[in-house]
Scaffold this active site. Structure first.
Site, PDB file in Angstrom:
ATOM      1  CG  HIS A  76      34.303  90.879  -1.065  1.00  0.00           C
ATOM      2  ND1 HIS A  76      35.040  92.026  -1.145  1.00  0.00           N
ATOM      3  CD2 HIS A  76      35.192  89.849  -1.156  1.00  0.00           C
ATOM      4  CE1 HIS A  76      36.326  91.712  -1.265  1.00  0.00           C
ATOM      5  NE2 HIS A  76      36.435  90.398  -1.280  1.00  0.00           N
ATOM      6  CB  SER A 120      39.325  90.828  -2.948  1.00  0.00           C
ATOM      7  OG  SER A 120      39.086  90.800  -1.590  1.00  0.00           O
TER       8      SER A 120
HETATM    9  C1  GCU Z   1      39.433  88.530   3.169  1.00  0.00           C
HETATM   10  C2  GCU Z   1      40.408  89.577   3.619  1.00  0.00           C
HETATM   11  C3  GCU Z   1      40.412  90.792   2.693  1.00  0.00           C
HETATM   12  C4  GCU Z   1      40.580  90.349   1.265  1.00  0.00           C
HETATM   13  C5  GCU Z   1      39.550  89.314   0.917  1.00  0.00           C
HETATM   14  C6  GCU Z   1      39.675  88.704  -0.469  1.00  0.00           C
HETATM   15  O1  GCU Z   1      38.129  88.982   3.349  1.00  0.00           O
HETATM   16  O2  GCU Z   1      40.105  89.922   4.938  1.00  0.00           O
HETATM   17  O3  GCU Z   1      41.456  91.679   3.040  1.00  0.00           O
HETATM   18  O4  GCU Z   1      40.507  91.459   0.406  1.00  0.00           O
HETATM   19  O5  GCU Z   1      39.656  88.226   1.814  1.00  0.00           O
HETATM   20  O6  GCU Z   1      40.747  88.659  -1.030  1.00  0.00           O
HETATM   21  O7  GCU Z   1      38.628  88.248  -0.980  1.00  0.00           O
END
Ligand code: GCU
Length: 392
Positions: A367, A225
């Site tokens: 995610h 992420s």
């Molecule tokens: C949020 C953000 C993302 C990022 C994520 C994370 O969802 O919008 O851009 O990648 O956090 O770091 O888990």
């Protein structure tokens, strides 16, 4: 090239377009990084040769970031004990909640720095306590990595720069001490937090180069992420990283921003204004004006192995855009005579694909970075980093 000239060979790519792209990403996306001339001082603060039930050696290393040594980056290292040959290849990545959160091992030093996990179990007002040990153990397949003959190095990203919007108003801001120490001005478009986190990965690699147990020429940088965005930007700039792994890095990472699917430039700069350089904000709702897109960052990894991974329910990160970025990086890998993806359609869920030194999968689920993802990364590293086989 920006002037329309076509790049037709490796020499032109390396001498002309690659540097041009790096400065475009710095100027328009992440802000300008400040390469450092010399390695930072460090101290090995602990070594335990009998960690993880005797299967691993655990080391902790403090890198002194600021001249007064008040700012430190604490590297946690696990090395496999059961390998015949040293030095070992490594995975390296930043973590979200402190080194102690990656494994329940009670020998890991707990971070003193603020975390985003305000009052979650094990944290009080963002400060980690004993109860935070192993909080994110599911995200780090430590035993798998060790059993396959790799080492792991990880650092808490908040040691470098706290992940909060107001950071630049706080005395502990990276910008507050860094420019003072270097006796330079921040300039008009200083790096955002992603650039700083990427810089930290390179400083930790500086240390690994000094560690005789580690093969610093075989380090795969990995991140999930926002830390996947940081891993990619680190690998793009620092060619000492032998391989890059992007796990669900999404917008500002692997995803093609012109698709405007899931998170967009406008949204990310509103939620996380501190992540990028100031100029990235100018492209809110103007994706087509951005002089780069993120397949060009994947291309900056060439000719080193690249693995991109998505998750089926992680639409916010745009799985298709993440795949397309690996796909459209192809022409640069082809300059090196390497194979690339030929199908513009991503593969089916949990059907990993590989072309030459580019790998991709889409995992079922949300995610996250899971054991399934790590199994693919270790398999890929077995081919690409030629892991020393553990002794039976
Ligand atoms: C949020 C953000 C993302 C990022 C994520 C994370 O969802 O919008 O851009 O990648 O956090 O770091 O888990």
């Amino acid at each position: 090239m920006q002037n329309g000239k076509a790049i037709t060979n490796v020499k032109q790519w390396e001498n002309e377009r690659r540097p041009e792209l790096l400065s475009l990403f710095a100027e328009h996306v992440y802000g300008k990084s400040r390469p450092d001339g010399k390695k930072l001082p460090y101290k090995i603060t602990s070594v335990n040769k009998n960690a993880l039930g005797g299967t691993a050696t655990r080391k902790e290393v403090t890198l002194y970031l600021s001249e007064d040594r008040s700012k430190t980056l604490n590297i946690l290292i696990y090395l496999p004990n059961n390998t015949g040959k040293k030095p070992v290849p490594m995975f390296m990545g930043l973590n979200f909640a402190g080194n102690q959160a990656i494994h329940p091992d009670t020998g890991i030093t707990i971070t003193k720095n603020w975390t985003r996990f305000e009052n979650q179990p094990g944290f009080v007002n963002g400060i980690a306590g004993e109860g935070s040990r192993g909080f994110y153990a599911s995200r780090w397949a430590v035993e798998l990595i060790i059993s396959r003959g790799y080492g792991l190095a990880t650092m808490y990203y908040g040691d470098l720069q706290a992940d909060r919007k107001d950071i630049d108003s706080l005395p502990e801001s990276f910008h507050a001490w860094y420019y003072k120490d270097k006796k330079i001005k921040a300039g008009d478009n200083p790096w955002g937090a992603i650039g700083i986190w990427a810089w930290g990965l390179s400083r930790a690699l500086d240390y690994l180069e000094e560690d005789p147990d580690v093969d610093a020429k075989r380090v795969a940088v990995v991140g999930h992420s926002r830390l996947g965005k940081s891993a990619l930007w680190a690998a793009a700039q620092d060619q000492r990283f032998a391989m890059a792994i992007s796990n669900n890095s999404g917008e500002g990472g692997a995803a093609i921003t012109r698709r405007k699917f899931g998170e967009t430039i406008k949204i990310i700069n509103t939620s996380f204004p501190h992540w990028f350089g100031a100029r990235f904000k100018e492209y809110a709702d103007k994706e087509n004006d951005l002089p780069v897109d993120f397949h060009e960052m994947m291309a900056l990894i060439a000719p080193r192995p690249l693995y991109v991974a998505s998750a089926s329910e992680d639409l916010w990160a745009d799985p298709k855009g993440e795949y397309l970025s690996a796909y459209h990086a192809g022409p640069v890998f082809q300059l090196y005579g390497l194979k690339t993806f030929t199908n513009p359609q991503p593969p089916a869920i949990e059907q990993p694909i590989q072309a030459g030194i580019i790998g991709y999968h889409i995992r079922k689920g949300k995610h996250d970075i899971t054991k399934y993802d790590w199994e693919r990364y270790v398999d890929f590293a077995d081919q690409q980093l030629k892991a020393v086989k553990p002794k039976k």
